[in-house]
Design a protein around this motif. Structure first.
Motif, PDB file in Angstrom:
ATOM      1  N   LYS C   8     103.691 -40.527  60.515  1.00 28.58           N
ATOM      2  CA  LYS C   8     102.706 -39.559  61.000  1.00 28.58           C
ATOM      3  C   LYS C   8     102.201 -39.965  62.382  1.00 28.58           C
ATOM      4  O   LYS C   8     102.117 -39.146  63.300  1.00 28.58           O
ATOM      5  CB  LYS C   8     101.540 -39.472  60.011  1.00 28.58           C
ATOM      6  CG  LYS C   8     101.071 -38.046  59.806  1.00 28.58           C
ATOM      7  CD  LYS C   8      99.995 -37.974  58.751  1.00 28.58           C
ATOM      8  CE  LYS C   8      98.691 -37.581  59.410  1.00 28.58           C
ATOM      9  NZ  LYS C   8      97.521 -37.770  58.561  1.00 28.58           N
ATOM     10  N   ALA C   9     101.912 -41.246  62.510  1.00 28.75           N
ATOM     11  CA  ALA C   9     101.393 -41.740  63.794  1.00 28.75           C
ATOM     12  C   ALA C   9     102.463 -41.610  64.885  1.00 28.75           C
ATOM     13  O   ALA C   9     102.157 -41.240  66.022  1.00 28.75           O
ATOM     14  CB  ALA C   9     100.948 -43.181  63.648  1.00 28.75           C
ATOM     15  N   ILE C  10     103.703 -41.906  64.542  1.00 26.10           N
ATOM     16  CA  ILE C  10     104.784 -41.793  65.533  1.00 26.10           C
ATOM     17  C   ILE C  10     104.971 -40.327  65.926  1.00 26.10           C
ATOM     18  O   ILE C  10     105.109 -40.006  67.109  1.00 26.10           O
ATOM     19  CB  ILE C  10     106.090 -42.401  64.984  1.00 26.10           C
ATOM     20  CG1 ILE C  10     105.931 -43.914  64.775  1.00 26.10           C
ATOM     21  CG2 ILE C  10     107.259 -42.121  65.927  1.00 26.10           C
ATOM     22  CD1 ILE C  10     107.081 -44.577  64.042  1.00 26.10           C
ATOM     23  N   ASP C  11     104.963 -39.454  64.943  1.00 28.11           N
ATOM     24  CA  ASP C  11     105.115 -38.027  65.246  1.00 28.11           C
ATOM     25  C   ASP C  11     104.025 -37.548  66.193  1.00 28.11           C
ATOM     26  O   ASP C  11     104.264 -36.751  67.098  1.00 28.11           O
ATOM     27  CB  ASP C  11     105.062 -37.195  63.959  1.00 28.11           C
ATOM     28  CG  ASP C  11     106.357 -37.295  63.169  1.00 28.11           C
ATOM     29  OD1 ASP C  11     107.353 -37.784  63.749  1.00 28.11           O
ATOM     30  OD2 ASP C  11     106.376 -36.906  61.988  1.00 28.11           O
ATOM     31  N   HIS C  12     102.813 -38.064  65.945  1.00 33.51           N
ATOM     32  CA  HIS C  12     101.694 -37.668  66.803  1.00 33.51           C
ATOM     33  C   HIS C  12     101.992 -38.081  68.251  1.00 33.51           C
ATOM     34  O   HIS C  12     101.818 -37.286  69.179  1.00 33.51           O
ATOM     35  CB  HIS C  12     100.412 -38.324  66.305  1.00 33.51           C
ATOM     36  CG  HIS C  12      99.225 -38.058  67.176  1.00 33.51           C
ATOM     37  ND1 HIS C  12      98.663 -36.809  67.265  1.00 33.51           N
ATOM     38  CD2 HIS C  12      98.524 -38.861  68.011  1.00 33.51           C
ATOM     39  CE1 HIS C  12      97.657 -36.858  68.122  1.00 33.51           C
ATOM     40  NE2 HIS C  12      97.552 -38.101  68.588  1.00 33.51           N
ATOM     41  N   LYS C  20     111.450 -37.109  71.653  1.00 36.37           N
ATOM     42  CA  LYS C  20     111.051 -38.102  70.662  1.00 36.37           C
ATOM     43  C   LYS C  20     111.203 -39.546  71.138  1.00 36.37           C
ATOM     44  O   LYS C  20     110.323 -40.371  70.949  1.00 36.37           O
ATOM     45  CB  LYS C  20     111.952 -37.825  69.452  1.00 36.37           C
ATOM     46  CG  LYS C  20     111.573 -38.456  68.200  1.00 36.37           C
ATOM     47  CD  LYS C  20     111.936 -37.582  66.994  1.00 36.37           C
ATOM     48  CE  LYS C  20     113.259 -38.005  66.378  1.00 36.37           C
ATOM     49  NZ  LYS C  20     113.474 -37.528  65.025  1.00 36.37           N
ATOM     50  N   LYS C  21     112.335 -39.847  71.772  1.00 32.98           N
ATOM     51  CA  LYS C  21     112.579 -41.248  72.067  1.00 32.98           C
ATOM     52  C   LYS C  21     111.625 -41.796  73.134  1.00 32.98           C
ATOM     53  O   LYS C  21     111.481 -43.003  73.268  1.00 32.98           O
ATOM     54  CB  LYS C  21     114.034 -41.479  72.462  1.00 32.98           C
ATOM     55  CG  LYS C  21     114.485 -40.815  73.731  1.00 32.98           C
ATOM     56  CD  LYS C  21     115.952 -41.143  73.945  1.00 32.98           C
ATOM     57  CE  LYS C  21     116.463 -40.525  75.220  1.00 32.98           C
ATOM     58  NZ  LYS C  21     117.883 -40.732  75.402  1.00 32.98           N
ATOM     59  N   ALA C  22     110.955 -40.897  73.855  1.00 33.34           N
ATOM     60  CA  ALA C  22     109.995 -41.361  74.846  1.00 33.34           C
ATOM     61  C   ALA C  22     108.781 -41.996  74.179  1.00 33.34           C
ATOM     62  O   ALA C  22     107.982 -42.664  74.819  1.00 33.34           O
ATOM     63  CB  ALA C  22     109.582 -40.207  75.758  1.00 33.34           C
ATOM     64  N   ALA C  23     108.658 -41.793  72.866  1.00 33.76           N
ATOM     65  CA  ALA C  23     107.522 -42.380  72.149  1.00 33.76           C
ATOM     66  C   ALA C  23     107.844 -43.780  71.639  1.00 33.76           C
ATOM     67  O   ALA C  23     107.092 -44.344  70.846  1.00 33.76           O
ATOM     68  CB  ALA C  23     107.118 -41.474  70.989  1.00 33.76           C
ATOM     69  N   ALA C  47     114.993 -47.121  65.201  1.00 31.08           N
ATOM     70  CA  ALA C  47     116.160 -46.554  65.869  1.00 31.08           C
ATOM     71  C   ALA C  47     116.600 -45.293  65.143  1.00 31.08           C
ATOM     72  O   ALA C  47     116.856 -44.257  65.750  1.00 31.08           O
ATOM     73  CB  ALA C  47     117.296 -47.566  65.911  1.00 31.08           C
ATOM     74  N   GLU C  48     116.647 -45.393  63.837  1.00 30.39           N
ATOM     75  CA  GLU C  48     117.110 -44.251  63.072  1.00 30.39           C
ATOM     76  C   GLU C  48     116.136 -43.083  63.232  1.00 30.39           C
ATOM     77  O   GLU C  48     116.549 -41.946  63.466  1.00 30.39           O
ATOM     78  CB  GLU C  48     117.233 -44.655  61.608  1.00 30.39           C
ATOM     79  CG  GLU C  48     118.078 -43.685  60.828  1.00 30.39           C
ATOM     80  CD  GLU C  48     118.127 -44.046  59.358  1.00 30.39           C
ATOM     81  OE1 GLU C  48     118.172 -45.266  59.052  1.00 30.39           O
ATOM     82  OE2 GLU C  48     118.099 -43.119  58.544  1.00 30.39           O
ATOM     83  N   TYR C  49     114.843 -43.407  63.153  1.00 29.91           N
ATOM     84  CA  TYR C  49     113.867 -42.319  63.202  1.00 29.91           C
ATOM     85  C   TYR C  49     113.842 -41.646  64.581  1.00 29.91           C
ATOM     86  O   TYR C  49     113.706 -40.436  64.688  1.00 29.91           O
ATOM     87  CB  TYR C  49     112.466 -42.817  62.827  1.00 29.91           C
ATOM     88  CG  TYR C  49     111.523 -41.664  62.624  1.00 29.91           C
ATOM     89  CD1 TYR C  49     111.686 -40.814  61.532  1.00 29.91           C
ATOM     90  CD2 TYR C  49     110.528 -41.374  63.551  1.00 29.91           C
ATOM     91  CE1 TYR C  49     110.877 -39.713  61.355  1.00 29.91           C
ATOM     92  CE2 TYR C  49     109.706 -40.273  63.380  1.00 29.91           C
ATOM     93  CZ  TYR C  49     109.880 -39.439  62.282  1.00 29.91           C
ATOM     94  OH  TYR C  49     109.085 -38.342  62.125  1.00 29.91           O
ATOM     95  N   LEU C  50     113.987 -42.441  65.611  1.00 29.14           N
ATOM     96  CA  LEU C  50     113.905 -41.865  66.967  1.00 29.14           C
ATOM     97  C   LEU C  50     115.279 -41.421  67.484  1.00 29.14           C
ATOM     98  O   LEU C  50     115.408 -40.974  68.621  1.00 29.14           O
ATOM     99  CB  LEU C  50     113.290 -42.880  67.932  1.00 29.14           C
ATOM    100  CG  LEU C  50     111.846 -43.294  67.615  1.00 29.14           C
ATOM    101  CD1 LEU C  50     111.384 -44.390  68.561  1.00 29.14           C
ATOM    102  CD2 LEU C  50     110.907 -42.094  67.709  1.00 29.14           C
TER     103      LEU C  50
END
Ligand SMILES: Cc1cc2nc3c(=O)[nH]c(=O)nc-3n(C[C@H](O)[C@H](O)[C@H](O)COP(=O)(O)O)c2cc1C
Ligand code: SF4
Ligand code: FES
Lengths: 428, 900, 154
Positions: C8-12, C20-23, C47-50
């Motif tokens: 959730k925090a990463i998505d935010h 996405k990968k800029a996060a 890595a997988e998530y981004l």
């Protein structure tokens, strides 16, 4: 004496919230531009005020903005970034502004963003500023709520998003192009210029990066005019400046003063003079990457031009005082250790040269250094000069070294002759 | 052309380039590391510093990095300036502070850019007196060796591997003077282009691990210009030998074909030449002693081939010379292609289109410069890897071109361009059977069976040109996709359409033509490229010989047939039952080949053929470019000969003379021209055997070749007489013409001061441009400016699954599908386990999961393999490994049965 | 495996950047905040998530000073060793900390309570020497104060 940036900041008290800020005239500058100033008008007003960037390089801010393409060539997306990385050792001025009056920065950013017609803005905050992070988050939230940020600012249709980004610790992140890479989620390597960020910056889009203090000046310039801003200063550079003094002085701290106060006033009056038993030996006038000045420069006006004429740089305007009990070689070694650690590893002179310099200084400190080592240090100050390296980190690192070799050469020689650090016993 | 003044001498240089390219281009030695002609400039290493002066009055000047400074007309610079020289020397001194100085044990030693640049700057005395930092090396798989301590942090490896080749598992870690280049942990490098690291890295960090196993210094190699035999792209290579073994393969620059890079199949697939499975001696089966000498062989052959029923079977991997010589021996009416009727039909269609279709076949360079690429059905990553690399360059360059105009930044300013481009890519549609790594760069992907891909392609053509047929009953989503693809092609200026015989679908070939032609009719530049299976498939197909099936039909009617099979394992291209029947029916089988195969196992007479490294020969690549390769070394056993040599010997035997006239390749090529008009021009691709420069031959051995008088001292003390092949302008010695050889005859890159492959800049007309005198090879289709009057109008039916049957389609693999690659231990190691792939739905229906054994039954074959369940397959389709050892040749696009 | 909270925090963070990968840097910090450090497993998960490679994640992770790729103690002490603190004798604080904790820079106490790290300028040079423990800043440090300060984290 006017102190527009800090008059409402009272260290020790909580930061101004939105209401406090509005009561002190906050967001009136934003209302003013929204009521009838074009982006070009804003750019012009700032250019006329002769505001020079407070991040260290001292470039005319309005001029910098004017390089952003304002036609369709600029594309629909542009960015404005507040550089709040403040990692230059000896520098602690932006923190005061961030923790004391966050809305002042936010308002400055909105105006700056409007001037270049950016729709997205970021504050790049250094990781260690935890308190600032908290109050910035809250203040941004307040500003959104009050309609100063978001889809339709003050009903004008102008849109601006603002996000806080905190770093993960690297001095390089303060360099504006490396900062862009860090914001893109990459290694904070500097970028080649040209193309300048004004044309191809964050995510490849036109971008302005300004220092926090620079941006905090903006609302006041809009409110009071360029002439007023210029009149604040004792010199040709407009405005006031946040000066700071650290080291063995009686009252270390930071103060907003007219641009161009003298070093003597700063050290003797504001910082309360040297601590008992210590003499002033040298001063880095604007952070770790500026050249030493010495007692002979005490009456120097602290503005961009005067300090440059004396062979140094105003830099961030926060000075580090070196006393007579501190070993200049050890002092410079500490700095070079920092710079060598913080080199990003991209270009050869910086990556390989700085560790060499650090090792040379360490061996001098340990008493194993030689005459040739001093020659090598001298040579490195030339080889790592501006233009030879990819960015300004290594040339900045050479400034205190080359001036130390100039002013304190005796101390270096004594290390070689006595085969030890002559100051060492002075440490408590 | 702008003029620049370098050390007070004016030079005309190419507009738009940078000062470093300009200096190198006019022959000035200027050291550099981070710049690479294919990767552009980033200004990191600071090695290429020069002085720039404001005007004639300015004598102090400003130090700049020449690679980052654009050419300006009239600019005054100095390379010789004292300050600039001193700075360049200083940069080397910095780089050397941590370098291990292990040249004597370093594989790069003697062909090392770092060594060259160190000497060039004059740095020789070490002043750094502290400890060096050291690193732990990584295991990177069987191809590339890693020795991190030698790193000089030029960042070329990651820029090549990630930015250029699109790899993901190599990167830089850490910061300041602790930057590490490698993987995040030990493991096999994933990119099939990893071997180029050995050439890109200017020092000995990344080196060729296969060379290490039989290490030889560059100066001890006997080398010749050669052409890769691993796919139809035909990359130019340099191959080096010592002590009768092929030691390594390097890229040989060709501005239109492979440029600076080759794939790992090409670089490491050479070891079949050294393999124990080689046929090294003539064999006559059923003699008491089967291995015979040449005289016995020839005597025996004389009886066998005088049979009136003599037929020949050619080969897509044998040279044009060998195929022609066989045809010449047996007569046109008795010469067959050796591949199946289906494949022959498709390849014939491709040749027909290229010869008469009025559409240009693009070189790889042209593909790189296209602004829209569409691939139809062909799995280019696995069947033509370097073509895939070119497609990647196209999508990157197109995006870059747009960015460059917006921010007026030159293309060579690599980092600036990438920072601007970010995630933008040029147009690329990959419409293929399965997922592929190229999908990552594509704008549109579509995975389906060949007929559906063809329908989509016909629909795209029809959107571009409404007169063309629109397949009936297209799903709405496909129609929309067709619309979008067509729209993208309309917006482009240079469109390239790629397809090939890989999927085994002739209708795809026709659909590809329709799109390319429709694009061309719109006034755009259109290119149409077809990938073929083997290195000389195009040359073989252009001979238009009947298929293997025709040969089978013929001998079913005839008995008493003698067949000569030229470098062809028939089991690779035809069903087991058919080949068995064919071979059983022949009275006598003569196989000429270099390696033992299933086919040679059934031959009565085995004739040892030379491999490409031991041969002169010509192959024709996918674009119809005839490229000549030269013999690298003479096999120790004189019984190993080029197939064409054997065939001419047999010809003389037939004519009754035991020792007929020798023929050189260039003469054979001339004969080909006169018997086949489609080969007109081909003879110019090979240098005449009597070509000399100032009366001198060209040495295959460099001036520093060592040990010549001693290398055989364990056998005899007198130095053997140098060998002479007599077929080419090369000698097997270090003596001969020492100047710059003509472009097609460059046996190695080596110029004074430049010992590494980076010496290439001395051989080019301009950096990144053609070689001096023009790149080698002759394009054979260019003569045709005929415009065909045809369009293809019949579109296939949509794919519909059948109960109890599956559509059989191929799965290629870069390291398993090529015949020769399995004979290189390293590539064999990287070849995946063969498996059968089906969709998730089919797996559920069949009640099988990953790893279960499945049996495939066609009307001719039956075999079992473990199953792989995939999400990118439609129901009713099964993928079987193509070209794998021990898997029979299958008829793609037929319906087969599966049994769990 | 990333937790739901982390995702959730990463998505935010990812919602504030164009892709996405800029996060990535934020994502690394989020994971570190939860787990104290960034393990190899976290690198693969991120890595997988981004949708980038583990090598790319690690390349960034190893660049930054404050992303820990090795386990750290439950409290991280960052002692400023930059110039103003040098002038104001941070070395005495360091000597005292070494003495009290029995660890040098880069080490973690045996009980796992403290990791001691040097840190570049904390931005309070007027109140040097300074250190930060977790989120708490301590300035104008004197060796005598250390016992009391460290007690708070025991
Ligand atoms: C190594 C290096 C570090 C820097 N760090 C900072 C910093 O922490 N904060 C800052 O505002 N500027 C820093 N700068 C200057 C920025 O690059 C840039 O000039 C500045 O943010 C522009 O803002 P201004 O025009 O308002 O001064 C740094 C420059 C260099 C070369
Ligand atoms: S490994 Fe080779 S290519 Fe990579 S940075 Fe080091 S020297 Fe350059
Ligand atoms: S080659 Fe020019 S800086 Fe590296």
């Amino acid at each position: 004496m006017e102190r527009p940036l800090t008059k409402n900041i009272h260290p020790g008290r909580p930061p101004l919230n939105l209401k406090d800020y509005e009561m002190t005239g906050g967001y009136s500058a934003l209302r003013k531009i929204m009521a009838g100033m074009s982006p070009k008008d804003v750019q012009q007003a700032v250019q006329d005020s002769n505001l020079k960037g407070r991040g260290g390089a001292g470039f005319n801010t309005g001029m910098k903005w004017s390089f952003v393409p304002m036609d369709e060539k600029g594309g629909p997306t542009k960015y404005l970034i507040a550089n709040a990385d403040e990692m230059e050792p000896g520098t602690f001025k932006d923190r005061l502004l961030l923790e004391g009056n966050p809305h002042q920065l936010i308002e400055g950013m909105i105006i700056a963003a409007y001037a270049i017609q950016a729709n997205i803005s970021y504050i790049f905050l250094r990781w260690a500023y935890k308190a600032a992070a908290k109050c910035l988050e809250e203040s941004i939230h307040e500003a959104y709520h009050a309609g100063y940020l978001g889809e339709n600012i003050l009903g004008t249709g102008y849109r601006l998003e603002m996000y806080l980004h905190t770093g993960a610790g690297r001095y390089m992140c303060g360099e504006e192009t490396a900062l862009l890479n860090a914001l893109e989620g990459k290694r904070a390597m500097p970028r080649a210029k040209p193309p300048f960020p004004q044309v191809s910056g964050l995510f490849g889009k036109p971008t302005i990066v300004n220092n926090v203090e620079t941006l905090c000046c903006i609302p006041h310039i809009i409110n009071n005019g360029a002439e007023w801003f210029k009149s604040l200063s004792y010199s040709e550079d407009g405005g006031t400046k946040l000066y700071g003094v650290s080291g063995k002085v009686n009252k270390p701290g930071a103060w907003e003063l007219p641009m161009g106060v003298t070093m003597r006033e700063l050290i003797e009056e504001y910082a309360g003079g040297m601590k008992n038993g210590y003499q002033l030996k040298g001063v880095l006038p604007g952070g770790a990457s500026t050249d030493f000045l010495t007692v002979q420069h005490l009456d120097l006006k602290m503005d961009f031009k005067s300090v440059a004429a004396a062979g140094s740089r105003l830099g961030t305007g926060t000075m580090i005082v070196m006393d007579d009990a501190t070993c200049p070689v050890g002092f410079v070694h500490n700095l070079q250790h920092f710079f060598a650690q913080e080199s990003c590893g991209w270009c050869t002179p910086c990556r390989e040269g700085l560790p060499w310099v650090e090792k040379l200084l360490l061996s001098l400190e340990k008493g194993t250094g030689t005459e040739e080592d001093i020659d090598l240090l001298q040579q490195h100050t030339q080889w790592l000069g501006p233009g030879n390296t990819f960015c300004a980190l290594a040339p900045g690192a050479m400034e205190p070294l080359q001036s130390a070799l100039k002013y304190f050469r005796d101390d270096f020689d004594r290390h070689v002759k006595e085969k030890k650090c002559p100051y060492h016993h002075n440490h408590h | 052309m702008p003029t620049i003044i370098i050390d007070n001498i004016p030079y005309q240089v190419k507009a738009g380039s940078n000062l470093l390219e300009a200096c190198l281009g006019v022959g000035i030695d200027l050291p550099y590391f981070c710049w690479h002609p294919a990767l552009g400039s980033v200004g990191a290493c600071r090695q290429c510093a020069v002085k720039v002066f404001k005007d004639e009055q300015d004598n102090s000047g400003r130090l700049v990095m020449s690679c980052m400074e654009a050419i300006k007309d009239g600019i005054r610079i100095s390379v010789q300036d004292k300050g600039a020289k001193a700075f360049r020397e200083q940069v080397i001194e910095w780089l050397m502070t941590n370098h291990p100085h292990d040249c004597p044990v370093c594989d790069e030693g003697g062909s090392c850019h770092l060594q060259d640049m160190t000497v060039m700057t004059g740095h020789d005395y070490r002043r750094f007196k502290y400890k060096k930092r050291t690193y732990v090396n990584q295991y990177l798989g069987p191809l590339v060796h890693h020795e991190m301590n030698r790193c000089i942090q030029c960042y070329r490896c990651v820029r090549y591997y990630r930015d250029y080749a699109g790899g993901h598992d190599l990167n830089v870690f850490g910061a300041h003077n602790h930057v590490y280049f490698g993987r995040e942990k030990d493991g096999i490098l994933e990119s099939p282009f990893s071997g180029n690291l050995a050439e890109v890295c200017p020092t000995g960090v990344f080196t060729d691990k296969t060379l290490k196993q039989h290490y030889t210094r560059k100066w001890d190699l006997t080398s010749a210009p050669s052409v890769c035999q691993q796919c139809s792209v035909g990359c130019n290579i340099l191959a080096g030998e010592r002590y009768g073994q092929l030691r390594n393969v390097l890229n040989r620059y060709h501005s239109e074909v492979n440029g600076y890079f080759i794939c790992d199949r090409g670089r490491f697939g050479y070891e079949h030449v050294n393999n124990v499975n080689r046929i090294r001696q003539p064999i006559i089966r059923n003699l008491t002693v089967e291995a015979v000498d040449e005289t016995t062989l020839l005597t025996h052959l004389q009886q066998v081939i005088n049979n009136r029923n003599l037929i020949g079977i050619g080969s897509p991997r044998a040279s044009v010379e060998s195929n022609y010589s066989l045809m010449h021996l047996v007569g046109k009416e008795n010469y067959y292609s050796g591949i199946s009727e289906d494949a022959t039909f498709i390849e014939r269609k491709i040749v027909d289109i290229l010869e008469n279709g009025g559409i240009h076949t693009p070189s790889l360079k042209e593909i790189e410069n296209a602004d829209a690429v569409i691939v139809l059905g062909e799995d280019i990553w696995n069947t033509a890897p370097v073509m895939a690399l070119s497609v990647r360059q196209s999508v990157m360059k197109t995006a870059a071109r747009e960015a460059m105009t917006q921010i007026s930044t030159p293309a060579w300013n690599d980092a600036a361009v990438r920072e601007r481009v970010q995630e933008d890519r040029g147009y690329f549609a990959n419409l293929a059977i399965t997922e592929s790594p190229v999908d990552e760069w594509s704008t549109h992907t579509y995975h389906s069976v060949p007929d559906n891909i063809a329908r989509l392609a016909f629909a795209i053509a029809s959107k571009l040109r409404p007169e063309l047929p629109l397949p009936e009953g297209m799903p709405e989503a496909d129609l929309q996709l067709a619309e979008r693809v067509a729209g993208a092609l309309e917006n482009a200026k240079h469109v390239v359409v790629i397809s090939g015989s890989g999927p085994g679908s002739e209708t795809l070939v026709r659909a590809a033509y329709n799109i390319a032609r429709a694009v061309q009719e719109k006034g755009k530049t259109a290119g149409l490229a077809f990938v073929l299976p083997e290195s000389n498939s195009m040359g073989a197909a252009m001979m238009k010989a009947p298929s293997f099936d025709k040969a089978l039909q013929r001998i079913r009617k005839e008995n008493n047939t003698t067949v000569i099979i030229l470098e062809n394992d028939l089991y690779r291209y035809n069903s087991t039952t058919d080949v068995d029947q064919f071979l059983d029916t022949c009275k006598s089988i003569i196989a000429i080949d270099s390696l033992n195969t299933l086919t040679t196992g059934k031959a009565h007479v085995l004739v040892p053929a030379a491999t490409f490294a031991e041969s002169d020969g010509t192959s024709i690549n996918y674009e119809g470019r005839a490229q000549h390769y030269y013999q690298v070394f003479m096999p120790a056993n004189p019984c190993i000969k080029e197939s064409w040599k054997w065939l001419w010997k047999m010809k003389s035997l037939m004519a009754g003379s035991a020792n007929g006239q020798e023929h050189h390749p260039d003469e054979i090529l001339k004969q080909i021209e006169s018997s086949y008009p489609q080969f007109t021009g081909i003879s110019a691709s090979a240098a005449p055997a009597d070509f000399r420069i100032y009366g001198q031959l060209l040495p295959r051995e460099p001036h520093r070749y060592s040990g010549r008088t001693a290398m055989l001292a364990n056998i005899g003390v007198s130095e053997p007489k140098p060998l002479d092949d007599g077929d080419s302008p090369f000698t097997f010695t270090m003596e001969g013409y020492q100047g710059l050889p003509p472009a097609p005859l460059i046996p190695f890159y080596w110029r004074p001061g430049w010992n590494s492959v980076q010496a290439l800049n001395k051989y080019q007309q301009e950096i990144g441009g053609p070689l001096r005198g023009g790149d080698p090879g002759i394009r054979l289709f260019d003569r045709n400016d005929k415009v065909a009057s045809w369009w293809f109008n019949d579109t296939p039916e949509a794919f519909a699954g059948r109960t109890g049957k599956w559509l059989l389609l191929p799965q290629y693999h870069v390291f398993g599908s090529a015949e020769m690659s399995r004979w290189s231990a390293a590539l064999d190691f990287l070849t995946p386990q063969p498996c059968i792939s089906i969709s998730q739905q089919d797996a559920a229906q069949l009640g099988v999961s990953e790893g279960h054994m499945l049996t495939i039954e066609t009307d001719k074959e039956r075999f079992s393999l473990p199953v792989a369940v995939r999400s990118d397959l439609v129901q009713g389709v099964v993928l079987a490994p193509a070209g794998f050892q021990s898997i029979p040749s299958l008829a793609w696009g037929t319906w087969i049965k599966i049994m769990a | 495996m990333l937790t739901e909270e982390e995702i959730k925090a990463i998505d935010h963070e990812a919602s504030r950047v164009p892709h996405k990968k800029a996060a990535l840097i934020d994502a690394l910090k989020i994971v570190q905040q939860q787990r104290g450090w960034v393990s190899d497993e976290s690198v693969s998960d991120l890595a997988e998530y981004l949708e980038i490679s583990p090598a790319e994640v690690d390349s960034v992770a190893t660049f930054y000073n404050l992303i820990f790729r090795r386990p750290v103690g439950s409290n991280v002490i960052l002692l400023c060793d930059s110039i103003s603190c040098y002038v104001m004798h941070y070395e005495e604080i360091y000597a005292s900390l070494k003495d009290k904790l029995g660890v040098a820079f880069g080490q973690t106490t045996e009980d796992g309570l403290f990791t001691l790290l040097p840190n570049a300028c904390l931005g309070c040079c007027d109140r040097a020497p300074a250190m930060m423990i977790n989120h708490d800043l301590y300035t104008d440090l004197k060796p005598e104060q250390l016992d009391t300060i460290l007690m708070k984290y025991k």
